[in-house]
Design a protein around this motif. Structure first.
Motif, short mmCIF file in Angstrom:
data_model
loop_
_atom_site.label_atom_id
_atom_site.label_comp_id
_atom_site.label_asym_id
_atom_site.label_seq_id
_atom_site.Cartn_x
_atom_site.Cartn_y
_atom_site.Cartn_z
N VAL A 312 0.82 -1.20 0.00
CA VAL A 312 0.00 0.00 0.00
C VAL A 312 0.86 1.26 0.00
O VAL A 312 2.08 1.20 -0.05
CB VAL A 312 -0.94 0.01 1.22
CG1 VAL A 312 -1.95 -1.13 1.11
CG2 VAL A 312 -0.13 -0.10 2.54
N ARG A 328 0.21 0.38 -7.17
CA ARG A 328 -1.23 0.62 -6.98
C ARG A 328 -1.73 1.67 -7.97
O ARG A 328 -2.85 1.55 -8.50
CB ARG A 328 -1.50 1.07 -5.55
CG ARG A 328 -1.28 -0.01 -4.51
CD ARG A 328 -2.22 -1.17 -4.74
NE ARG A 328 -2.04 -2.23 -3.74
CZ ARG A 328 -2.70 -3.40 -3.79
NH1 ARG A 328 -3.55 -3.65 -4.78
NH2 ARG A 328 -2.49 -4.31 -2.85
N SER A 333 -6.77 -1.84 -7.51
CA SER A 333 -6.98 -2.82 -6.45
C SER A 333 -8.22 -3.67 -6.76
O SER A 333 -9.05 -3.30 -7.59
CB SER A 333 -7.17 -2.12 -5.09
OG SER A 333 -8.41 -1.42 -5.09
N TYR A 343 -10.32 4.89 -8.34
CA TYR A 343 -9.36 4.39 -7.35
C TYR A 343 -8.19 5.37 -7.22
O TYR A 343 -7.74 5.64 -6.09
CB TYR A 343 -8.85 3.01 -7.75
CG TYR A 343 -7.77 2.51 -6.83
CD1 TYR A 343 -8.10 1.99 -5.58
CD2 TYR A 343 -6.42 2.60 -7.17
CE1 TYR A 343 -7.11 1.55 -4.71
CE2 TYR A 343 -5.43 2.15 -6.31
CZ TYR A 343 -5.78 1.64 -5.08
OH TYR A 343 -4.82 1.21 -4.20
N THR A 377 -8.13 0.29 -0.15
CA THR A 377 -7.27 -0.62 -0.92
C THR A 377 -7.30 -2.01 -0.29
O THR A 377 -7.27 -3.01 -1.02
CB THR A 377 -5.81 -0.09 -0.94
OG1 THR A 377 -5.77 1.17 -1.63
CG2 THR A 377 -4.87 -1.06 -1.61
#
Length: 397
Positions: A312, A328, A333, A343, A377
């Motif tokens: 993360v 990410r 995710s 996101y 996430t």
């Protein structure tokens, strides 16, 4: 005897002019000198024509077959042009007045062989006009005819080849293969490569990009150059955008997304409370940093945070960096699925929210929107409550 038949010199120059001072020798096969009676070769009767226009100045000697080894033309070839004239008989031009022979045009010609010869070829000089002229004119005509036949044959072959090319072109695409343009004169010719419309901001934000989840970059950053003025009148925050070298991601797109997201009325700029301005020099309030998973983990660890378990992002509060995990950013995710644009907005708002002093919260009712400060996430559902994905602090605005 030379070449298989007798030669005869005439006053008319049928075998060329004699060398100056040389007199023809009387005897069989060579005639007589001017003023002397003609002597007929053995076995040949002389039928002397009357003088006058069209008459011959010497006796008519029957043609004889040319010896091939003597270098002359074949008799069958000569007969094809003039069956009545002996190729090697004396000239048949008009009567020439009797008198001493003219000086030879070729002084080196041998007098003892009955007449001058061409220095270049060694062949006897030919008379002007008569059967020999017609014969060699015929030979020249035959040569021209042969050349024309070859040319015509080539043109016929080219014509057939042309028809074959046209037929093949018609079978392949209906066009003449020789036509380099293959288009009408009135049709425009394209220039350059076709232009492709660039992707819009929304289209770029909706795409995923390749980047490994365990990738560790160089740890070196480049500031995205430029300046985005704060659009509002609230509390102003200045920030710089850094992107780690070697990510292969669009740094300009990332910087644009940060500016638009933070200054959206549904975000922390809601109701004019705050405004955000991007700078690339000077001292910012914080630095939003796009970095590889390995580099993100290193900077988060400086603030006692472990980002390796779920790969993360974090706000490294002990430093000036808000770390956005590039994996990410590029891949999204599971909780958001294909909503990659939303996101990315949530990712920016969540980590900057920490920088502004907000901590983690969760939705308290099944079916509610997850607050932007929920760790979306990692999860949307908790304690039997299902939360809906939400990228905004003030989603109803």
């Amino acid at each position: 005897m030379r070449g298989g038949h007798p030669e005869q010199h005439e006053v008319g120059g049928g075998w060329g002019e004699l060398r100056t001072g040389a007199r023809p020798t009387a005897g069989p096969g060579y005639g007589t000198a001017p003023g002397l009676p003609l002597a007929a070769p053995q076995g040949v009767s002389l039928d002397l024509p009357q003088g006058g226009p069209g008459g011959r100045s010497g006796p008519r000697i029957p043609p004889q077959r040319e010896d091939v080894r003597a270098g002359g033309p074949r008799q069958t070839y000569l007969d094809a042009f003039d069956e009545d004239d002996d190729v090697f008989a004396p000239g048949t031009g008009g009567v020439r007045a009797a008198g001493p022979p003219a000086a030879s045009a070729f002084p080196d010609a041998g007098a003892g062989r009955g007449g001058p010869v061409f220095p270049e070829t060694g062949l006897p000089a030919k008379g002007r006009g008569g059967g020999r002229g017609r014969t060699f004119a015929g030979i020249a005509a035959a040569a021209v005819t042969t050349v024309l036949a070859v040319v015509v044959a080539g043109q016929v072959t080219d014509g057939r080849a042309e028809k074959t090319v046209r037929a093949q072109a018609a079978g392949a695409g209906g066009r003449d293969a020789r036509d380099s343009a293959s288009r009408g004169d009135r049709r425009p010719t394209p220039t350059g490569t076709p232009s492709v419309a660039p992707l819009t901001y929304e289209q770029k934000m909706a795409e995923r990009y390749a980047l490994g989840e365990e990738f560790t970059g160089s740890g070196k950053f480049d500031a995205v150059l430029g300046f985005d003025k704060a659009p509002g009148k609230g509390r102003k925050y200045t920030y710089r955008v850094d992107v780690e070298q070697g990510l292969g991601l669009d740094a300009e797109l990332f910087a644009e997304a940060v500016q638009k997201t933070l200054n959206d009325d549904r975000s922390w700029a809601h109701d004019g409370a705050r405004t955000f301005e991007r700078i690339s020099s000077g001292e910012p309030d914080f630095v939003i940093t796009l970095a590889s998973p390995g580099t993100t983990a290193d900077w988060c660890a400086k603030s006692g945070l472990d980002t390796t378990e779920d790969n993360v992002s974090c706000d490294s509060a002990a430093t000036d960096r808000v770390m956005i995990n590039a994996y990410r950013w590029a891949q999204g995710s599971e909780t958001y699925g294909d909503r990659i644009h939303s996101y990315r907005q949530m990712l920016i708002n969540h980590e900057v929210g920490h920088r502004l002093g907000y901590g983690h919260v969760t939705c308290g009712k099944d079916g509610d929107l997850a607050p932007v400060m929920q760790q979306q996430t990692k999860f949307l559902d908790h304690d039997g409550i299902h939360c809906k994905a939400n990228p905004w602090q003030y989603p109803g605005s």
